[in-house]
Design a protein around this motif. Structure first.
Motif, PDB file in Angstrom:
ATOM      1  N   GLU A 157      -6.056 -19.019  -2.183  1.00 16.78           N
ATOM      2  CA  GLU A 157      -5.294 -19.446  -1.010  1.00 16.78           C
ATOM      3  C   GLU A 157      -4.665 -18.237  -0.298  1.00 16.78           C
ATOM      4  OE1 GLU A 157      -4.359 -22.136   1.470  1.00 16.78           O
ATOM      5  OE2 GLU A 157      -4.695 -23.176  -0.426  1.00 16.78           O
ATOM      6  N   GLN A 158      -4.312 -17.220  -1.080  1.00 20.96           N
ATOM      7  CA  GLN A 158      -3.531 -16.104  -0.527  1.00 20.96           C
ATOM      8  C   GLN A 158      -4.322 -14.833  -0.284  1.00 20.96           C
ATOM      9  OE1 GLN A 158       0.262 -15.478  -2.624  1.00 20.96           O
ATOM     10  NE2 GLN A 158      -0.349 -17.215  -3.884  1.00 20.96           N
ATOM     11  N   ILE A 159      -5.582 -14.812  -0.704  1.00 21.20           N
ATOM     12  CA  ILE A 159      -6.347 -13.580  -0.505  1.00 21.20           C
ATOM     13  C   ILE A 159      -7.481 -13.809   0.492  1.00 21.20           C
ATOM     14  CG2 ILE A 159      -5.827 -12.702  -2.815  1.00 21.20           C
ATOM     15  CD1 ILE A 159      -8.639 -13.568  -3.698  1.00 21.20           C
ATOM     16  N   GLY A 160      -7.941 -12.727   1.068  1.00 17.37           N
ATOM     17  CA  GLY A 160      -9.108 -12.784   1.938  1.00 17.37           C
ATOM     18  C   GLY A 160     -10.222 -12.005   1.267  1.00 17.37           C
ATOM     19  N   VAL A 161     -11.419 -12.538   1.312  1.00 10.73           N
ATOM     20  CA  VAL A 161     -12.508 -11.932   0.550  1.00 10.73           C
ATOM     21  C   VAL A 161     -13.736 -11.717   1.424  1.00 10.73           C
ATOM     22  CG1 VAL A 161     -14.129 -12.296  -1.343  1.00 10.73           C
ATOM     23  CG2 VAL A 161     -11.749 -12.974  -1.612  1.00 10.73           C
ATOM     24  N   GLN A 162     -14.229 -10.498   1.439  1.00 16.02           N
ATOM     25  CA  GLN A 162     -15.528 -10.256   2.026  1.00 16.02           C
ATOM     26  C   GLN A 162     -16.433  -9.793   0.898  1.00 16.02           C
ATOM     27  OE1 GLN A 162     -18.417  -7.389   3.880  1.00 16.02           O
ATOM     28  NE2 GLN A 162     -16.419  -6.599   3.570  1.00 16.02           N
ATOM     29  N   LEU A 163     -17.480 -10.585   0.627  1.00 15.81           N
ATOM     30  CA  LEU A 163     -18.363 -10.271  -0.497  1.00 15.81           C
ATOM     31  C   LEU A 163     -19.461  -9.318  -0.046  1.00 15.81           C
ATOM     32  CD1 LEU A 163     -18.783 -13.950  -1.718  1.00 15.81           C
ATOM     33  CD2 LEU A 163     -17.412 -12.180  -2.838  1.00 15.81           C
ATOM     34  N   GLN A 164     -19.931  -8.522  -1.003  1.00 13.10           N
ATOM     35  CA  GLN A 164     -21.046  -7.629  -0.662  1.00 13.10           C
ATOM     36  C   GLN A 164     -22.288  -8.430  -0.300  1.00 13.10           C
ATOM     37  OE1 GLN A 164     -22.075  -4.768  -3.689  1.00 13.10           O
ATOM     38  NE2 GLN A 164     -23.602  -3.788  -2.382  1.00 13.10           N
ATOM     39  N   GLU A 165     -22.528  -9.503  -1.067  1.00 12.42           N
ATOM     40  CA  GLU A 165     -23.694 -10.325  -0.782  1.00 12.42           C
ATOM     41  C   GLU A 165     -23.312 -11.782  -0.686  1.00 12.42           C
ATOM     42  OE1 GLU A 165     -26.983  -9.761  -3.494  1.00 12.42           O
ATOM     43  OE2 GLU A 165     -26.808  -7.605  -3.083  1.00 12.42           O
ATOM     44  N   SER A 166     -23.545 -12.362   0.474  1.00 10.22           N
ATOM     45  CA  SER A 166     -23.327 -13.793   0.630  1.00 10.22           C
ATOM     46  C   SER A 166     -23.948 -14.186   1.957  1.00 10.22           C
ATOM     47  CB  SER A 166     -21.850 -14.143   0.598  1.00 10.22           C
ATOM     48  OG  SER A 166     -21.214 -13.705   1.770  1.00 10.22           O
ATOM     49  N   ALA A 167     -23.899 -15.467   2.256  1.00 11.53           N
ATOM     50  CA  ALA A 167     -24.488 -15.936   3.504  1.00 11.53           C
ATOM     51  C   ALA A 167     -23.802 -17.225   3.898  1.00 11.53           C
ATOM     52  CB  ALA A 167     -25.988 -16.174   3.321  1.00 11.53           C
ATOM     53  N   LEU A 168     -24.120 -17.671   5.102  1.00 13.28           N
ATOM     54  CA  LEU A 168     -23.677 -18.972   5.574  1.00 13.28           C
ATOM     55  C   LEU A 168     -24.934 -19.774   5.857  1.00 13.28           C
ATOM     56  CD1 LEU A 168     -20.853 -17.839   7.999  1.00 13.28           C
ATOM     57  CD2 LEU A 168     -20.607 -18.817   5.721  1.00 13.28           C
ATOM     58  N   PRO A 169     -24.812 -21.093   5.984  1.00 12.56           N
ATOM     59  CA  PRO A 169     -25.991 -21.883   6.331  1.00 12.56           C
ATOM     60  C   PRO A 169     -26.610 -21.355   7.624  1.00 12.56           C
ATOM     61  CG  PRO A 169     -24.189 -23.322   5.704  1.00 12.56           C
ATOM     62  CD  PRO A 169     -23.619 -21.941   5.774  1.00 12.56           C
ATOM     63  N   GLU A 170     -27.938 -21.281   7.646  1.00 13.52           N
ATOM     64  CA  GLU A 170     -28.634 -20.629   8.753  1.00 13.52           C
ATOM     65  C   GLU A 170     -28.298 -21.206  10.122  1.00 13.52           C
ATOM     66  OE1 GLU A 170     -32.772 -20.745   7.933  1.00 13.52           O
ATOM     67  OE2 GLU A 170     -32.636 -19.155   6.426  1.00 13.52           O
ATOM     68  N   ARG A 171     -28.102 -22.501  10.167  1.00 12.38           N
ATOM     69  CA  ARG A 171     -27.908 -23.131  11.469  1.00 12.38           C
ATOM     70  C   ARG A 171     -26.438 -23.319  11.825  1.00 12.38           C
ATOM     71  NH1 ARG A 171     -32.793 -25.256   9.609  1.00 12.38           N
ATOM     72  NH2 ARG A 171     -34.459 -25.157  11.153  1.00 12.38           N
ATOM     73  N   LEU A 172     -25.551 -22.827  10.985  1.00 15.26           N
ATOM     74  CA  LEU A 172     -24.110 -22.931  11.282  1.00 15.26           C
ATOM     75  C   LEU A 172     -23.749 -21.903  12.352  1.00 15.26           C
ATOM     76  CD1 LEU A 172     -21.458 -24.325  10.328  1.00 15.26           C
ATOM     77  CD2 LEU A 172     -21.135 -22.377   8.803  1.00 15.26           C
ATOM     78  N   LYS A 173     -23.073 -22.353  13.398  1.00 17.96           N
ATOM     79  CA  LYS A 173     -22.701 -21.439  14.483  1.00 17.96           C
ATOM     80  C   LYS A 173     -21.421 -20.685  14.136  1.00 17.96           C
ATOM     81  CE  LYS A 173     -24.913 -24.452  17.798  1.00 17.96           C
ATOM     82  NZ  LYS A 173     -24.710 -25.526  18.760  1.00 17.96           N
ATOM     83  N   VAL A 174     -21.286 -19.520  14.764  1.00 14.82           N
ATOM     84  CA  VAL A 174     -20.149 -18.641  14.464  1.00 14.82           C
ATOM     85  C   VAL A 174     -18.811 -19.379  14.592  1.00 14.82           C
ATOM     86  CG1 VAL A 174     -18.906 -16.606  15.305  1.00 14.82           C
ATOM     87  CG2 VAL A 174     -21.388 -16.512  14.985  1.00 14.82           C
ATOM     88  N   GLY A 175     -18.629 -20.077  15.725  1.00 14.72           N
ATOM     89  CA  GLY A 175     -17.365 -20.785  15.946  1.00 14.72           C
ATOM     90  C   GLY A 175     -17.139 -21.883  14.913  1.00 14.72           C
TER      91      GLY A 175
END
Ligand SMILES: Nc1ncnc2c1ncn2[C@@H]1O[C@H](COP(=O)(O)OP(=O)(O)OP(=O)(O)O)[C@@H](O)[C@H]1O
Ligand SMILES: [Mg+2]
Lengths: 305, 247
Positions: free
Chosen positions: A76-94
């Motif tokens: 809840e309190q941390i922000g994480v940027q992983l070296q390797e991960s993805a989002l669903p291909e058709r999910l839009k940025v917004g």
């Protein structure tokens, strides 16, 4: 006060030891970096700290919590940027920003974040259609969506062009200026040197050095170098009287001169002396020892080979 | 529960953007209903106990939609998310894993239901579909069948290592199953020895129970079928808890 405390962390995969006895602490409000070659154990360490991988041995406290036991409260309190991960291909940025905002109690203005990361025009672009650098920036935006006190950035500028890289460095400094703490990993020595208040150099699952980058460099005891060219004959003798100068090398063939020195004031003294003696010089530049030299000195290897 | 609603909404949109899954669950059953309806019509036939071929097809195709959702869509979606690292990224947020899975299952269940309703509407409008069962009983079998096939999908996703493999295994299970169980072609025209084979296929029991209650039978006439599906559901749940992986 420390926001992260790690002592005697061990982690192995099968019989491959990824992290062998790592201990360190990260203080509130600093930018702490881990640098090291591929496979050094940076991702393993950072993901154990985030609570995403269970350590085999050792204690970890993050914001006063145990990442394994209090994982949800911590995330809840941390922000994480992983070296390797993805989002669903058709999910839009917004949509991705809105979705991730919905996971947290506290949330930042996601449009402002996209703006800051230069992604405003991409708000309706599906994830799969983003370039590598744009994906990277989106993940940085997602890591900031809950206004975290502590931000983890694993290889934050890999895949970014030089301009985006500098932009990202500015952003990381901004995060720190807002009083937040950053734990990042990189294998760019220059990035660590430019950005981090303190750097842990990791090699083969161990921390081989940990200090402010300038201290690491200074501890090498290597001199700064001033390099320039002169026309005609060059007499090194008077240079030895300049405070801080330790050595002068002159190759008479092409007029290249290298002056070695130690003191902070050494460059000023050297330039004053050259002007007062009327020495004509060209192509003057300085060469400082860097973290690359520190790594080479500690491990006997180049960081990338 | 924070995030569940938004995640479900998002998964719903993403599902509709996935042409293959949306086609096979929402459009394909209606299309083949229209195709076979135009060939055979829906006149009462002795072969089907006085019902027409469309009447028989609707509950059978409903079972086929459930099999498509559970055996194809769900495991392919899960393994793709896992392989691409979507699950990893979600796990770095405070959302509970149960909620991620709930959203997935909720959306796929809703799509399955919509798939059936579309077929019923088209059957009613075009072929004056007959329905003589209890809506409640149909819903009970529909829900039980759906969830038992969803757990089968979870087990499949847990066992295979890649999305590609999930796709292949799912196809290998799916095609024989829909043809031999009576889901895609009426059981009445299948030869005896095929019907014997079909007894080992879980889909057969769903088709039997769904057709039964559709035409007015009571639930307690299908206790065997219900028992088998419940067993699938429970065993599947246990196995999938142990085989579930984030990466
Ligand atoms: N999930 C895993 N399973 C097995 N081995 C792993 C796994 N993750 C990492 N390793 C191994 O552990 C060692 C450390 O890996 P890690 O990813 O922590 O290194 P890193 O410093 O982040 O490297 P890089 O700069 O390439 O990102 C490597 O030898 C790697 O092969
Ligand atoms: Mg790494």
């Amino acid at each position: 006060m420390n926001v992260i405390e790690v002592s005697h962390l061990h982690k192995r995969y099968g019989n491959k030891v990824a992290v062998a006895d790592i201990s360190f602490a990260v203080a509130d409000g600093e930018i702490f970096g881990m640098v090291g070659p591929n496979g050094a154990g940076k991702t393993t360490t950072i993901e154990c700290v985030e609570g995403l991988r269970p350590p085999d041995k050792g204690q970890i406290r993050v914001l006063g919590l145990d990442p394994q036991k209090d994982g949800y409260a911590l995330r809840e309190q941390i922000g994480v940027q992983l070296q390797e991960s993805a989002l669903p291909e058709r999910l839009k940025v917004g949509e991705a920003m809105e979705l991730f905002a919905a996971f947290y109690k506290q949330k930042a203005d996601w449009r402002a974040l996209l703006e800051r990361l230069g992604l405003t025009e991409k708000v309706n672009t599906p994830f799969a259609k983003l370039s590598g650098g744009q994906k990277q920036r989106l993940f940085i935006a997602l890591a900031l969506i809950n206004m975290p006190k502590l931000v983890f950035l694993d290889e934050l500028t890999t895949g970014l062009d030089p301009q985006s890289r500098r932009n990202t460095w500015d952003l990381v400094r901004e995060i720190r200026e807002q009083g937040r703490t950053v734990f990042l990993t990189t294998h760019y020595m220059e990035e660590a040197e430019q950005l981090c208040d303190r750097v842990a150099i990791v090699d083969q699952g161990r921390i081989v050095a940990l200090d402010a980058p300038e201290n690491l460099v200074r501890s090498l005891g290597v001199e700064q170098r001033v390099v320039f060219r002169v026309n005609g004959r060059f007499d090194p003798t008077p240079f030895y009287n300049i405070p801080g100068v330790t050595r002068v090398e002159a190759t008479n063939g092409d007029g290249k001169v290298v002056v070695y020195g130690r003191d902070n004031e050494f460059l000023t003294h050297l330039l004053q002396a050259m002007i007062s003696q009327g020495i004509q010089y060209q192509e003057l530049h300085t060469e400082k020892p860097s973290l690359e030299d520190v790594f080479l000195n500690l491990t006997g290897r180049q960081i990338r080979n | 529960m924070r995030g569940l609603w938004k995640l479900s909404q998002t998964e719903f949109k993403l599902f509709l953007r996935e042409p293959a899954a949306a086609f096979f669950i929402l459009a394909f059953p209606v299309l083949i209903l229209l195709l076979f309806g135009s060939i055979y019509g829906n006149d009462p036939s002795d072969l089907f106990n006085g019902y027409g071929s469309v009447d028989i097809s609707v509950p059978s195709y409903t079972a086929m939609i459930i099999a498509t959702s559970g055996l194809l869509s769900l495991p392919i979606m899960l393994t793709t998310y896992r392989e691409q690292g979507v699950l990893r990224r979600l796990r770095a947020t405070p959302i509970r894993p149960q909620l991620i899975l709930t959203a997935q299952v909720g959306v796929i269940f809703l799509m399955t239901l919509i798939g059936m309703i579309l077929m019923v509407i088209v059957g009613k409008l075009v072929y004056d579909l007959r329905f003589s069962g209890s809506l409640l009983n149909v819903l009970v079998i529909f829900i039980l069948g759906s969830f038992s096939f969803f757990t089968l999908g979870f087990v499949l996703a847990g066992i295979v290592t890649t999305a590609r493999m999930a796709q292949i295994v799912a196809m290998v299970l799916f095609y024989p199953m829909i043809f031999l169980s009576g889901a895609a072609i009426p059981r009445e025209i299948l030869p005896e020895n095929i019907l014997n084979i079909s007894k080992i296929l879980p889909l057969t029991y769903l088709v039997t129970a769904l057709r039964g209650v559709w035409f007015g039978a009571d639930l307690n006439e299908y206790l065997t079928e219900i028992g088998i599906m419940l067993a699938m559901l429970i065993v599947g749940l246990v196995v999938s808890v142990y085989t579930f992986r984030w990466e």
